[in-house]
Design a protein around this motif. Structure first.
Motif, PDB file in Angstrom:
ATOM      1  N   GLY A 116       1.019  -1.255  -0.025  1.00  0.00           N
ATOM      2  CA  GLY A 116       0.093  -0.095   0.093  1.00  0.00           C
ATOM      3  C   GLY A 116       0.733   1.252  -0.045  1.00  0.00           C
ATOM      4  O   GLY A 116       2.031   1.293   0.499  1.00  0.00           O
ATOM      5  N   GLY A 117       0.374   2.393  -0.635  1.00  0.00           N
ATOM      6  CA  GLY A 117       1.021   3.699  -0.533  1.00  0.00           C
ATOM      7  C   GLY A 117       2.289   4.044  -1.117  1.00  0.00           C
ATOM      8  O   GLY A 117       3.136   4.702  -0.978  1.00  0.00           O
ATOM      9  N   MET A 118       2.576   2.892  -2.322  1.00  0.00           N
ATOM     10  CA  MET A 118       3.631   2.773  -3.113  1.00  0.00           C
ATOM     11  C   MET A 118       3.451   3.161  -4.556  1.00  0.00           C
ATOM     12  O   MET A 118       4.150   2.796  -5.348  1.00  0.00           O
ATOM     13  CB  MET A 118       4.622   1.580  -2.753  1.00  0.00           C
ATOM     14  N   GLU A 119       2.312   3.723  -4.863  1.00  0.00           N
ATOM     15  CA  GLU A 119       2.070   3.813  -6.588  1.00  0.00           C
ATOM     16  C   GLU A 119       2.943   4.188  -7.143  1.00  0.00           C
ATOM     17  O   GLU A 119       3.536   3.724  -8.180  1.00  0.00           O
ATOM     18  CB  GLU A 119       0.633   4.547  -6.511  1.00  0.00           C
ATOM     19  N   ALA A 120       3.768   5.502  -6.701  1.00  0.00           N
ATOM     20  CA  ALA A 120       4.382   6.249  -7.481  1.00  0.00           C
ATOM     21  C   ALA A 120       5.888   5.196  -7.752  1.00  0.00           C
ATOM     22  O   ALA A 120       6.347   5.430  -8.712  1.00  0.00           O
ATOM     23  CB  ALA A 120       5.000   7.624  -6.654  1.00  0.00           C
ATOM     24  N   VAL A 121       6.276   4.577  -6.384  1.00  0.00           N
ATOM     25  CA  VAL A 121       7.618   3.988  -6.510  1.00  0.00           C
ATOM     26  C   VAL A 121       7.318   2.729  -7.487  1.00  0.00           C
ATOM     27  O   VAL A 121       8.037   2.629  -8.326  1.00  0.00           O
ATOM     28  CB  VAL A 121       7.983   3.581  -4.994  1.00  0.00           C
ATOM     29  N   ILE A 122       6.430   2.210  -7.284  1.00  0.00           N
ATOM     30  CA  ILE A 122       5.891   1.058  -8.382  1.00  0.00           C
ATOM     31  C   ILE A 122       5.963   1.541  -9.804  1.00  0.00           C
ATOM     32  O   ILE A 122       6.223   0.672 -10.492  1.00  0.00           O
ATOM     33  CB  ILE A 122       4.729   0.231  -7.880  1.00  0.00           C
ATOM     34  N   GLU A 123       5.291   2.534 -10.009  1.00  0.00           N
ATOM     35  CA  GLU A 123       5.252   3.172 -11.251  1.00  0.00           C
ATOM     36  C   GLU A 123       6.895   3.341 -12.003  1.00  0.00           C
ATOM     37  O   GLU A 123       6.910   2.820 -13.083  1.00  0.00           O
ATOM     38  CB  GLU A 123       4.666   4.445 -11.490  1.00  0.00           C
ATOM     39  N   GLU A 124       7.642   4.015 -11.182  1.00  0.00           N
ATOM     40  CA  GLU A 124       9.071   4.011 -11.461  1.00  0.00           C
ATOM     41  C   GLU A 124       9.718   2.831 -11.718  1.00  0.00           C
ATOM     42  O   GLU A 124      10.471   2.540 -12.730  1.00  0.00           O
ATOM     43  CB  GLU A 124       9.684   4.771 -10.495  1.00  0.00           C
ATOM     44  N   LEU A 125       9.398   1.626 -10.516  1.00  0.00           N
ATOM     45  CA  LEU A 125      10.158   0.384 -10.834  1.00  0.00           C
ATOM     46  C   LEU A 125       9.531  -0.365 -12.024  1.00  0.00           C
ATOM     47  O   LEU A 125      10.444  -0.922 -12.487  1.00  0.00           O
ATOM     48  CB  LEU A 125       9.857  -0.403  -9.819  1.00  0.00           C
ATOM     49  N   MET A 126       8.321  -0.326 -12.521  1.00  0.00           N
ATOM     50  CA  MET A 126       7.846  -0.869 -13.647  1.00  0.00           C
ATOM     51  C   MET A 126       8.727  -0.536 -14.922  1.00  0.00           C
ATOM     52  O   MET A 126       9.174  -1.297 -15.557  1.00  0.00           O
ATOM     53  CB  MET A 126       6.462  -0.488 -13.883  1.00  0.00           C
ATOM     54  N   MET A 127       8.767   0.861 -14.955  1.00  0.00           N
ATOM     55  CA  MET A 127       9.595   1.490 -16.023  1.00  0.00           C
ATOM     56  C   MET A 127      11.209   1.207 -16.134  1.00  0.00           C
ATOM     57  O   MET A 127      11.517   0.589 -17.231  1.00  0.00           O
ATOM     58  CB  MET A 127       9.515   2.885 -16.225  1.00  0.00           C
ATOM     59  N   GLU A 128      11.607   0.898 -14.835  1.00  0.00           N
ATOM     60  CA  GLU A 128      13.102   1.077 -14.919  1.00  0.00           C
ATOM     61  C   GLU A 128      13.732  -0.457 -14.476  1.00  0.00           C
ATOM     62  O   GLU A 128      14.906  -0.505 -14.644  1.00  0.00           O
ATOM     63  CB  GLU A 128      13.890   2.072 -13.858  1.00  0.00           C
ATOM     64  N   VAL A 129      12.728  -1.209 -14.005  1.00  0.00           N
ATOM     65  CA  VAL A 129      13.271  -2.340 -13.458  1.00  0.00           C
ATOM     66  C   VAL A 129      12.608  -3.551 -13.943  1.00  0.00           C
ATOM     67  O   VAL A 129      13.225  -4.741 -14.824  1.00  0.00           O
ATOM     68  CB  VAL A 129      13.443  -2.592 -11.892  1.00  0.00           C
ATOM     69  N   VAL A 130      11.181  -3.404 -13.847  1.00  0.00           N
ATOM     70  CA  VAL A 130      10.461  -4.692 -14.065  1.00  0.00           C
ATOM     71  C   VAL A 130      10.236  -5.048 -15.701  1.00  0.00           C
ATOM     72  O   VAL A 130      10.798  -6.080 -16.009  1.00  0.00           O
ATOM     73  CB  VAL A 130       9.048  -4.438 -13.689  1.00  0.00           C
ATOM     74  N   VAL A 131      10.216  -4.061 -16.703  1.00  0.00           N
ATOM     75  CA  VAL A 131      10.188  -4.276 -17.811  1.00  0.00           C
ATOM     76  C   VAL A 131      11.371  -4.570 -18.778  1.00  0.00           C
ATOM     77  O   VAL A 131      11.423  -5.609 -19.357  1.00  0.00           O
ATOM     78  CB  VAL A 131       9.605  -3.003 -18.504  1.00  0.00           C
ATOM     79  N   PRO A 132      12.492  -3.961 -18.138  1.00  0.00           N
ATOM     80  CA  PRO A 132      13.893  -4.391 -18.602  1.00  0.00           C
ATOM     81  C   PRO A 132      14.356  -5.692 -18.109  1.00  0.00           C
ATOM     82  O   PRO A 132      14.962  -6.466 -18.880  1.00  0.00           O
ATOM     83  CB  PRO A 132      14.743  -3.348 -17.912  1.00  0.00           C
ATOM     84  N   LEU A 133      13.818  -6.351 -17.043  1.00  0.00           N
ATOM     85  CA  LEU A 133      14.103  -7.649 -16.588  1.00  0.00           C
ATOM     86  C   LEU A 133      13.300  -8.446 -17.546  1.00  0.00           C
ATOM     87  O   LEU A 133      13.977  -9.430 -17.623  1.00  0.00           O
ATOM     88  CB  LEU A 133      13.786  -7.748 -15.109  1.00  0.00           C
ATOM     89  N   CYS A 134      12.215  -8.252 -17.673  1.00  0.00           N
ATOM     90  CA  CYS A 134      11.456  -9.247 -18.651  1.00  0.00           C
ATOM     91  C   CYS A 134      11.647  -9.248 -20.064  1.00  0.00           C
ATOM     92  O   CYS A 134      11.387 -10.113 -20.617  1.00  0.00           O
ATOM     93  CB  CYS A 134       9.931  -8.733 -18.398  1.00  0.00           C
ATOM     94  N   HIS A 135      12.301  -7.851 -20.410  1.00  0.00           N
ATOM     95  CA  HIS A 135      12.433  -7.874 -21.933  1.00  0.00           C
ATOM     96  C   HIS A 135      13.851  -7.231 -22.027  1.00  0.00           C
ATOM     97  O   HIS A 135      14.230  -6.057 -22.519  1.00  0.00           O
ATOM     98  CB  HIS A 135      11.478  -7.057 -22.669  1.00  0.00           C
ATOM     99  N   PRO A 136      14.909  -7.934 -21.722  1.00  0.00           N
ATOM    100  CA  PRO A 136      16.201  -7.118 -21.481  1.00  0.00           C
ATOM    101  C   PRO A 136      16.755  -6.878 -22.876  1.00  0.00           C
ATOM    102  O   PRO A 136      17.861  -6.127 -23.045  1.00  0.00           O
ATOM    103  CB  PRO A 136      17.173  -8.361 -21.079  1.00  0.00           C
ATOM    104  N   GLU A 137      15.978  -7.281 -24.000  1.00  0.00           N
ATOM    105  CA  GLU A 137      16.540  -6.969 -25.176  1.00  0.00           C
ATOM    106  C   GLU A 137      16.308  -5.377 -25.561  1.00  0.00           C
ATOM    107  O   GLU A 137      16.788  -4.870 -26.479  1.00  0.00           O
ATOM    108  CB  GLU A 137      16.124  -7.793 -26.440  1.00  0.00           C
ATOM    109  N   LEU A 138      15.163  -5.024 -24.890  1.00  0.00           N
ATOM    110  CA  LEU A 138      14.852  -3.755 -25.148  1.00  0.00           C
ATOM    111  C   LEU A 138      15.537  -2.748 -25.022  1.00  0.00           C
ATOM    112  O   LEU A 138      16.095  -1.823 -25.918  1.00  0.00           O
ATOM    113  CB  LEU A 138      13.351  -3.413 -24.345  1.00  0.00           C
TER     114      LEU A 138
END
Ligand code: ATP
Length: 284
Positions: A20-42
Motif C-alpha cells: 500500500g501507498g507505493m504507487e509512485a515507486v511502483i510506477e518507476e520500478l515498472m519502467m526502470e526495472v520490471v520491464v527491462p528484466l522481462c525484456h532485456p533486449e529492449l
C-alpha cells in the motif's frame, strides 16, 4: 539442476498489489526495472544502459524486503538473496567465494535478481577489526557488479559458455538498508548502485492504503473506518500497521472464543470440565 541452487522462488509471495501507498515507486520500478528484466533486449536494442543496482532505503519495517520480493514475483526471474551481516560475520560459510559463486549462478540464469539485505553491514570505511575482511568483500561485490557492464553489452554471459542464451545477461542487484549513509561510497557510484529509492515513513494517505491492503481478506464490521485509524497512527510504518491489524484480528478471535465458552457453560449448567473447545459450533 545446479543452476537452480540458491534460487528463492515465491510463487505465493508478495506482489505489487499487496503493497500500500507505493504507487509512485511502483510506477518507476515498472519502467526502470520490471520491464527491462522481462525484456532485456529492449534496452540493449536502444543502446540504453538499464539500472545495474537499486538501493532501497528507509526505516525498519517500511517494506524494503517485501518490495524486493514483489519485484521478483512480478518478473518471475530467479532471485538470489545475500544477508550482508551473515557474509561479514562468516555465518553459514558465507564469504567472498560464496558471493562470487552466487553471482556466477545469477549471470548464468540471467535475467535475474541478486538481493543484498542490510547492505550497510559491508562498509570498508569503518575502522574496526573486521575492516580488512569487509574491504575484501566490498571489492568482491564491486567486481561482481562490474561484470554487469561486460555482460549487458554482449548477447550472453561470458561466465559460462554453455549458457549462450539469446537474452543479454542482465543481473540487477537490489540492496536494502536502514542507513544509506553507512553504505560504502564505492558501491554508490554510477554503474553500481546507480538508482536509489527512499521509502520513508508513510503519510496518512499511504497508511490508509496500507491498512486497506492488510485488511482486504479480513471480515470487518460494517462501520469500520480505516481513515480514523490512519489518522491515529502517525509514525507507524507498514510493519507496525501489520502488527496492529494482527493484534486486532487476535482480539476479535479471543472475544468470539470467550463468548462461545460462556455460552457452552450456560447451556451445560456451568460445567467447565467438558472440553468445550472441541464441540462443534456455528462458525458464522
Ligand atoms: P527491515 O529494515 O526491518 O528489514 P523492511 O523495510 O525490509 O524492514 P519488510 O520486512 O518488507 O520491511 O516489511 C515488514 C512487514 O510489514 C511485511 O510483512 C509487510 O507485509 C509489511 N509492510 C511493510 N510495508 C508495507 C506496505 N507498504 N504495504 C503493505 N504491507 C507492508
Amino acid at each position: 539442476a545446479a543452476a537452480s541452487e540458491g534460487i528463492v522462488r515465491r510463487e505465493k509471495g508478495p506482489r505489487f498489489a499487496d503493497l500500500g501507498g507505493m504507487e509512485a515507486v511502483i510506477e518507476e520500478l515498472m519502467m526502470e526495472v520490471v520491464v527491462p528484466l522481462c525484456h532485456p533486449e529492449l534496452p540493449q536494442r536502444l543502446g540504453v544502459r538499464p539500472v545495474a543496482g537499486l538501493l532501497l532505503h528507509g526505516p525498519p519495517g517500511c517494506g524494503k524486503t517485501t518490495l524486493a520480493h514483489a519485484i521478483a514475483n512480478e518478473t518471475g526471474v530467479p532471485f538470489y538473496k545475500i544477508s550482508a551481516p551473515e557474509v561479514v560475520s562468516g555465518v553459514s560459510g558465507a564469504s567472498e567465494e560464496n558471493i562470487r559463486g552466487l553471482f556466477q549462478k545469477a549471470y548464468r540464469t540471467a535475467p535475474s535478481i541478486v538481493f543484498i539485505d542490510e547492505i550497510d553491514a559491508i562498509a570498508s570505511k569503518r575502522e574496526n577489526l573486521q575492516r580488512e575482511m569487509e574491504r575484501r568483500i566490498v571489492t568482491q561485490l564491486m567486481t561482481c557488479m562490474d561484470q554487469f557492464h561486460q555482460n549487458i553489452g554482449s548477447s550472453s554471459s561470458d561466465l559460462d559458455a554453455e549458457s549462450a542464451e539469446k537474452k543479454p545477461g542482465y543481473v540487477i542487484v537490489i540492496g536494502a538498508t536502514n542507513r544509506p549513509d553507512a553504505v560504502d561510497q564505492a558501491l554508490r557510484r554510477p554503474g553500481r548502485f546507480d538508482r536509489e529509492i527512499s521509502l520513508g515513513v508513510p503519510d496518512e494517505n499511504a497508511r490508509k492504503q496500507i491498512l486497506k491492503m492488510l485488511t482486504q481478506n479480513l471480515r470487518l464490521e460494517g462501520e469500520f473506518d480505516l481513515f480514523k485509524i490512519a489518522r491515529a497512527t502517525p509514525g507507524f510504518v507498514g510493519a507496525d500497521l501489520k502488527a496492529l491489524v494482527d493484534k486486532a484480528g487476535n482480539l476479535a478471535m479471543k472475544r468470539i472464543i470467550d463468548e462461545r465458552r460462556a455460552q457452552y457453560r450456560r447451556n451445560h449448567d456451568g460445567n467447565s470440565k467438558h472440553d468445550w473447545w472441541r464441540q462443534p459450533w456455528d462458525a458464522s
